[in-house]
Design an enzyme around this catalytic site. Structure first.
Site, PDB file in Angstrom:
ATOM      1  N   GLN A  15      10.215  -5.239   4.369  1.00  0.00           N
ATOM      2  CA  GLN A  15       9.703  -3.994   3.794  1.00  0.00           C
ATOM      3  C   GLN A  15      10.798  -2.927   3.774  1.00  0.00           C
ATOM      4  O   GLN A  15      11.038  -2.274   2.762  1.00  0.00           O
ATOM      5  CB  GLN A  15       8.504  -3.489   4.611  1.00  0.00           C
ATOM      6  CG  GLN A  15       7.724  -2.407   3.908  1.00  0.00           C
ATOM      7  CD  GLN A  15       7.171  -2.921   2.595  1.00  0.00           C
ATOM      8  OE1 GLN A  15       6.656  -4.019   2.517  1.00  0.00           O
ATOM      9  NE2 GLN A  15       7.317  -2.145   1.553  1.00  0.00           N
ATOM     10  N   HIS A  25      13.679  -2.479   1.042  1.00  0.00           N
ATOM     11  CA  HIS A  25      13.459  -2.013  -0.336  1.00  0.00           C
ATOM     12  C   HIS A  25      14.283  -0.764  -0.644  1.00  0.00           C
ATOM     13  O   HIS A  25      15.028  -0.724  -1.611  1.00  0.00           O
ATOM     14  CB  HIS A  25      11.975  -1.723  -0.585  1.00  0.00           C
ATOM     15  CG  HIS A  25      11.207  -2.927  -0.999  1.00  0.00           C
ATOM     16  ND1 HIS A  25      11.389  -3.534  -2.199  1.00  0.00           N
ATOM     17  CD2 HIS A  25      10.253  -3.651  -0.352  1.00  0.00           C
ATOM     18  CE1 HIS A  25      10.580  -4.586  -2.301  1.00  0.00           C
ATOM     19  NE2 HIS A  25       9.883  -4.677  -1.195  1.00  0.00           N
ATOM     20  N   GLU A  47      -0.567  -0.018   2.095  1.00  0.00           N
ATOM     21  CA  GLU A  47      -0.359  -0.807   0.883  1.00  0.00           C
ATOM     22  C   GLU A  47      -0.406  -2.303   1.232  1.00  0.00           C
ATOM     23  O   GLU A  47      -1.165  -3.050   0.641  1.00  0.00           O
ATOM     24  CB  GLU A  47       1.014  -0.451   0.282  1.00  0.00           C
ATOM     25  CG  GLU A  47       1.329  -1.215  -0.983  1.00  0.00           C
ATOM     26  CD  GLU A  47       2.793  -1.083  -1.408  1.00  0.00           C
ATOM     27  OE1 GLU A  47       3.612  -0.597  -0.587  1.00  0.00           O
ATOM     28  OE2 GLU A  47       3.111  -1.484  -2.533  1.00  0.00           O
ATOM     29  N   HIS A  48       0.424  -2.713   2.193  1.00  0.00           N
ATOM     30  CA  HIS A  48       0.433  -4.089   2.682  1.00  0.00           C
ATOM     31  C   HIS A  48      -0.056  -4.104   4.121  1.00  0.00           C
ATOM     32  O   HIS A  48       0.446  -3.340   4.939  1.00  0.00           O
ATOM     33  CB  HIS A  48       1.848  -4.680   2.686  1.00  0.00           C
ATOM     34  CG  HIS A  48       2.528  -4.667   1.353  1.00  0.00           C
ATOM     35  ND1 HIS A  48       3.469  -3.713   1.014  1.00  0.00           N
ATOM     36  CD2 HIS A  48       2.404  -5.482   0.288  1.00  0.00           C
ATOM     37  CE1 HIS A  48       3.900  -3.963  -0.215  1.00  0.00           C
ATOM     38  NE2 HIS A  48       3.268  -5.016  -0.682  1.00  0.00           N
ATOM     39  N   ASP A  99       4.761 -10.955  -2.468  1.00  0.00           N
ATOM     40  CA  ASP A  99       5.619 -10.221  -3.405  1.00  0.00           C
ATOM     41  C   ASP A  99       5.996 -11.070  -4.609  1.00  0.00           C
ATOM     42  O   ASP A  99       6.259 -10.545  -5.686  1.00  0.00           O
ATOM     43  CB  ASP A  99       6.924  -9.795  -2.706  1.00  0.00           C
ATOM     44  CG  ASP A  99       6.741  -8.559  -1.861  1.00  0.00           C
ATOM     45  OD1 ASP A  99       5.691  -7.909  -2.015  1.00  0.00           O
ATOM     46  OD2 ASP A  99       7.629  -8.266  -1.048  1.00  0.00           O
ATOM     47  N   HIS A 107     -31.192  18.060 -29.001  1.00  0.00           N
ATOM     48  CA  HIS A 107     -31.366  16.811 -28.266  1.00  0.00           C
ATOM     49  C   HIS A 107     -32.854  16.457 -28.196  1.00  0.00           C
ATOM     50  O   HIS A 107     -33.248  15.322 -28.454  1.00  0.00           O
ATOM     51  CB  HIS A 107     -30.834  16.944 -26.833  1.00  0.00           C
ATOM     52  CG  HIS A 107     -29.342  16.883 -26.705  1.00  0.00           C
ATOM     53  ND1 HIS A 107     -28.512  17.873 -27.161  1.00  0.00           N
ATOM     54  CD2 HIS A 107     -28.524  15.931 -26.161  1.00  0.00           C
ATOM     55  CE1 HIS A 107     -27.242  17.543 -26.890  1.00  0.00           C
ATOM     56  NE2 HIS A 107     -27.226  16.370 -26.296  1.00  0.00           N
TER      57      HIS A 107
END
Lengths: 440, 440
Positions: free
Chosen positions: B269, B272, B337-338, B371, B430
């Protein structure tokens, strides 16, 4: 208020045969709800103030913009008991109609619940997706002239069906005026608390939370340019629904529907506000003329004549096309919010319709039925956004988590593929993490 | 490049027992990807230029920002043939790995296709929802150092499975450098055309269309702050996916997983970029220390050591908690996220996990597998937005239209309810439109 002299109906007349048709259609449909940089700046200031000063800022803004004299957020908070009281206090016909509408809306939305799913592969690995509701949703309800109880039902019921734990509603009360129908609808829809705040300050409070207002996970509901600008600004911090443009309808008629019915269907769209758009498409020129005559005849009898007149003149149109095929092409070109197929065998057209928020089929399905009680949501994509978005639904109040559970064999096999690709991207920690799980 | 002296591992150590835990956690998680008003203004200018001057502006910006010397958009366009050639030209192991990944991603996403549905009521009225794909999707792929073929697969395959008619990809080529793996992935994923443009100008071109670039209905894919700002600006004109923050992982360990495996999972992670976030949670203090030691030992062996070191120091952490229950509370608080559940019987925790983008279960499911090739999408909600959003999926490339077909009896019955509610909202057109359909 309205002019007592019957005036000519002013509405644009287009024909697909004219050489400038595409340009005229383009200019008819053109709508950009752009926030001026002045609005943008004021909204940014309001958001910052609410973020840093919380309740104090909220009370200040509410007093200023809604002409109130509250001294604390407590005075701007309504609990479940107050909502029930509003419902109990309604005249019987309204109470029954509201309950009937809520019941039908709930029944329809029950069909939208997505299911969690998973599957197991030959090597024992499990893949799937788990569906869970949001913890907390915020419903924005406009105050003043556009305070619609039906909006409360349409925004809150999908959240309730989705299983959202807590539904918070905000509604401004200009000059302290509370709409009992709106509160009653909140009661029926499962709203937990109401705060009588509005504008960009209410959006900021829902997005960031204050001492009194809980932070929500998603904000839905229509509002003015300040509300829309604030929603765009907080998007990402919380989820938001689409930013709505003016409401519109495209009615397609084959000539077989009573012109007065169609005139009233168009009026029911145009009466919303001066920017609303009502367009009639057909391939029978005499019939289009008959509907125009009916509109001219009926218009002076309408309570909201002035609004309808402005809206039809500014943004309304009748469009003469060659045949059904051209009508379908126009539908997909316009991607209307509301599409009324006032034709024989509307089912036969359905497979060719690629973009529309809601499709009202046949001569009996007046769009107004969908606004209140047919069941489907009346929060729909406007201004051509039906090209890429959907009616508000249960799915807007849920989200998904991917599930991946690799067996040792599965991890070993996948590890080989992942390692090659990771090295191709020069991400060697990825590769080595995968390679640890490869069996020798 | 990297320091040859082995340095201490710098990473924050938190414990839920400390009195300032909540504040430290808050500051650890804090992330706001705010665009400066300068970026905002430049993006607005670029969008306006592309809107009004089309291809000419696109070519000018691409030459300026990517240091090219193109004279027309033709030189910045790649057709299907060029993409196939890139795929055919890959080394065999990469070709096979990419094809295997594409195959698995496609298989998983096939499970996500929502179905149209309808039901008929006792009075013959039909209600339902029709699901249709978008006409055209635009995939943004970053160029330069972050050009990831896996991203192309993950963004384009769901669109292809959804049945999108035309998939357009944009990817900038700084200094004219093309990534063959990226083009090969586009070939596999069903991309129809590629334009070698990027930045806010590419987003504007996709949103409004130019002479060469077709207007799309939705733009997905990651990008830098200019791309993110442009996406936010065109949101509403077209659909967009979430605006992504830095990538993050939360690993929960019960102490039974090899510390080196966990160290590498955290590195995968952190490598990145410097803003990426890797957090390890556990209730076994000795085990957390063992993972830290493994990290210190392995770090100097990593190719991206420098990035990992900065990322761990700035945003990484180990968090000691009391037990599994506290770990679950942390998961839901962080909404990662993960999420890697490196524990015995991860299934037992699943029902309590309310917010996570993707859940990697058990000791063998390294996040890196997800991934690239496990099947689920790697485009996931970041920065806590898993509270309200989902992995990118087939559902992002489809939309729904409500179907309402009232029988004469149904319309008559609904008309009574609608008329009461419409009059309650002072919308008499209406009411009258509904009343025309009431039987006497």
């Amino acid at each position: 208020m309205t002019d007592s002299v019957v005036r000519e109906l002013e509405i644009s007349r287009l024909s697909t045969r004219e050489t400038d048709f595409e340009a005229r259609l383009e200019s008819l449909l053109c709508w950009e709800g752009v926030s001026s940089s002045e609005v943008q700046q004021r909204v940014d200031e309001i958001i910052e103030a609410v973020k840093t000063r919380g309740d104090t800022a909220l009370v200040e803004y509410s007093n200023r913009f809604d002409r109130l004299s509250a001294s604390s957020m407590e005075e701007l908070t309504l609990g479940a008991e107050r909502l029930r009281k509003a419902f109990d206090g309604l005249p019987e016909d309204q109470r029954n109609a509201l309950a009937a509408a809520a019941e039908r809306i709930r029944a329809y939305h029950q069909h939208q619940r997505p299911e969690s799913w998973r599957y197991t592969e030959a090597d024992g690995s499990v893949l799937g997706q788990q569906v869970t509701p949001l913890d907390r949703a915020g419903i924005y309800v406009p105050g003043g002239k556009a305070a619609y109880p039906s909006s409360v039902l349409m925004n809150a019921i999908p959240a309730h069906v989705a299983g959202v734990r807590e539904i918070v509603m905000v509604v401004p009360t200009p000059d302290g005026v509370l709409n009992e129908l709106v509160l009653a609808a909140a009661h029926l829809a499962g709203v937990d608390h109401v705060f009588t705040i509005g504008g960009a300050q209410a959006v900021a409070a829902l997005a960031y939370g204050t001492e009194t207002v809980p932070r929500v996970d998603k904000i839905v509901g229509p509002g003015n340019i300040y509300v829309a600008t604030a929603k765009r600004a907080v998007f990402g911090q919380v989820g938001i629904d689409m930013i709505a443009g003016p409401s519109e309808i495209l009615v397609v008629s084959d000539g077989g529907t009573n012109p007065e019915w169609l005139a009233m269907d168009l009026f029911s769209q145009a009466e919303h506000d001066e920017d609303a758009q009502a367009i009639l498409v057909g391939w029978d020129a005499e019939h289009l003329a008959a509907v125009e005559s009916a509109m001219a005849r009926l218009l002076p009898t309408m309570e909201r004549e002035a609004i309808i007149r402005v809206s039809l003149k500014a943004r309304g149109a009748t469009i003469l096309c060659a045949d059904r095929e051209e009508a379908v092409a126009l539908i997909n070109r316009i991607a209307p919010e509301h599409l009324e197929l006032s034709i024989e065998e509307p089912e036969s057209l359905l497979p060719d319709i690629r973009h529309a928020g809601a499709i009202f089929m046949g001569r009996y399905t007046a769009e107004a039925l969908g606004d209140y009680c047919a069941g489907p949501n009346h929060v729909l994509p406007t201004s051509g956004t039906a090209r890429f978005s959907s009616p508000l639904g249960v799915y807007d109040f849920q989200k998904r988590s991917s599930i991946i559970h690799c067996s040792p064999d599965g991890a070993s096999q996948l590890g080989r593929t992942a390692a090659v690709l990771a090295r191709g991207e020069s991400l060697t920690a990825h590769a080595r993490s995968a390679e640890y799980r490869i069996k020798d």
